[in-house]
Design a protein around this motif. Structure first.
Motif, PDB file in Angstrom:
ATOM      1  N   GLY A 100       0.815  -1.207   0.000  1.00 29.47           N
ATOM      2  CA  GLY A 100       0.000   0.000   0.000  1.00 29.47           C
ATOM      3  C   GLY A 100       0.848   1.256   0.000  1.00 29.47           C
ATOM      4  O   GLY A 100       2.071   1.211  -0.146  1.00 29.47           O
ATOM      5  N   ASP A 101       0.206   2.385   0.190  1.00 29.37           N
ATOM      6  CA  ASP A 101       0.903   3.671   0.160  1.00 29.37           C
ATOM      7  C   ASP A 101       1.962   3.765   1.249  1.00 29.37           C
ATOM      8  O   ASP A 101       1.730   3.374   2.402  1.00 29.37           O
ATOM      9  N   ILE A 102       3.111   4.297   0.872  1.00 26.80           N
ATOM     10  CA  ILE A 102       4.171   4.620   1.829  1.00 26.80           C
ATOM     11  C   ILE A 102       4.458   6.118   1.688  1.00 26.80           C
ATOM     12  O   ILE A 102       4.776   6.597   0.590  1.00 26.80           O
ATOM     13  N   ARG A 103       4.323   6.824   2.766  1.00 21.16           N
ATOM     14  CA  ARG A 103       4.601   8.263   2.785  1.00 21.16           C
ATOM     15  C   ARG A 103       6.095   8.457   3.032  1.00 21.16           C
ATOM     16  O   ARG A 103       6.642   7.959   4.034  1.00 21.16           O
ATOM     17  N   VAL A 104       6.753   9.177   2.141  1.00 20.21           N
ATOM     18  CA  VAL A 104       8.195   9.426   2.248  1.00 20.21           C
ATOM     19  C   VAL A 104       8.403  10.927   2.392  1.00 20.21           C
ATOM     20  O   VAL A 104       7.950  11.711   1.562  1.00 20.21           O
ATOM     21  N   VAL A 105       9.102  11.303   3.447  1.00 22.21           N
ATOM     22  CA  VAL A 105       9.339  12.709   3.750  1.00 22.21           C
ATOM     23  C   VAL A 105      10.844  12.965   3.765  1.00 22.21           C
ATOM     24  O   VAL A 105      11.606  12.234   4.399  1.00 22.21           O
ATOM     25  N   SER A 106      11.257  14.001   3.053  1.00 18.87           N
ATOM     26  CA  SER A 106      12.642  14.468   3.126  1.00 18.87           C
ATOM     27  C   SER A 106      12.672  15.716   3.993  1.00 18.87           C
ATOM     28  O   SER A 106      11.938  16.683   3.739  1.00 18.87           O
ATOM     29  N   ALA A 107      13.512  15.693   5.034  1.00 17.75           N
ATOM     30  CA  ALA A 107      13.528  16.775   6.022  1.00 17.75           C
ATOM     31  C   ALA A 107      14.931  17.321   6.208  1.00 17.75           C
ATOM     32  O   ALA A 107      15.893  16.557   6.351  1.00 17.75           O
ATOM     33  N   TYR A 108      15.022  18.635   6.210  1.00 17.22           N
ATOM     34  CA  TYR A 108      16.271  19.301   6.588  1.00 17.22           C
ATOM     35  C   TYR A 108      15.979  20.148   7.819  1.00 17.22           C
ATOM     36  O   TYR A 108      15.480  21.269   7.723  1.00 17.22           O
TER      37      TYR A 108
END
Length: 267
Positions: A100-108
């Motif tokens: 299913g959906d996987i939420r991927v976040v790039s954070a600085y």
């Protein structure tokens, strides 16, 4: 599925290194930080030519984040929606997967400059806003991975010489408490789920031969939600790019998720 994060400290300077790294490490998603270029100058064509797509939030000279992915991303969001900030520090995307959906976040995350400074107070306030947003985001996307440069070494084992860093920025107790508040939401520090070598770091100062002496900090992390953690089978730091000519001062971190039926923790 492999997810990776890398603070490249200028994508304009490091683009050839990123492309070479992707050729050797064909991850499903690479989260980049410190692009240091405006939106219109993002080198999209360079990534599409090697089979990747990209979403980014650029900013001239400073900050900037991106998610480079093999598959198309949906529900793209830039920045924290309830926090008024002109700094480009967050980009969130959704990837389809076998589970299913996987939420991927790039954070600085903010550096903080020095304890007690205005930038330090901004850092703590920003982390509070991140906590609030992630708490809501998890309700929509229970399978969530937030990767990036957190500018926090969570424990003394993440510092080359803790005695020299006592009370300093990146290791101060309020910063570590802010990081731990994210874990309290149900996230796991993927790197610490596995046995690792001592003195494992992701950042080394350019000065005083820090990389050669392995005088570094572990400040780049992959945090996985409780619904995603059981699928993680490995998390490693790739130090090789730090030895490049004109390297970033950070190294990539890669998490491997086994999404096959045989590894389904719910079966």
């Amino acid at each position: 599925m492999k997810l990776a994060t890398w603070n490249v400290n200028s994508l304009k300077v490091r683009l050839p290194q990123v492309l070479d790294w992707l050729a050797l490490n064909p991850v499903e998603a690479l989260c980049l930080q410190e692009l240091k270029l405006s939106n219109e100058n993002f080198p999209l064509d360079a990534f599409t030519e090697i089979g990747y797509q990209a979403h980014w939030a650029g900013q001239k000279t400073y900050n900037g984040v991106a998610v480079i992915s093999r598959a198309a991303c949906t529900d793209v969001q830039r920045n924290l929606p309830a926090y008024d900030d002109h700094q480009q520090r967050i980009i969130a995307t959704t990837l389809d997967s076998a589970i299913g959906d996987i939420r991927v976040v790039s954070a600085y995350c903010p550096n903080g400059q020095s304890v007690g400074s205005d930038k330090y107070e901004y850092k703590l306030a920003w982390f509070k806003a991140l906590h609030v947003w992630l708490n809501d985001e998890l309700k929509r996307y229970p399978r969530l991975a937030i990767l990036g440069d957190y500018n926090v070494a969570p424990k003394d084992e993440d510092v080359h010489d803790p005695s020299k860093w006592v009370g300093d920025v990146l290791v101060s107790e309020p910063e570590r408490a802010a990081f731990n508040s994210l874990l309290d939401l149900g996230f796991t520090d993927a790197f610490r789920e596995f046995e690792q070598d001592e003195k494992s770091f992701t950042w080394w100062d350019y000065r005083r031969f820090a990389f050669r002496r392995n005088a570094g900090l572990r400040i780049d992390h992959v945090l996985l939600s409780k619904d995603l953690t059981p699928y993680c089978t490995a998390c490693v730091i790739d130090k090789a790019p730090r030895a490049n000519d004109q390297p970033s001062d950070h190294a990539p971190v890669i998490a491997t998720l086994d999404l096959t039926t045989s590894h389904n923790p719910n079966v």
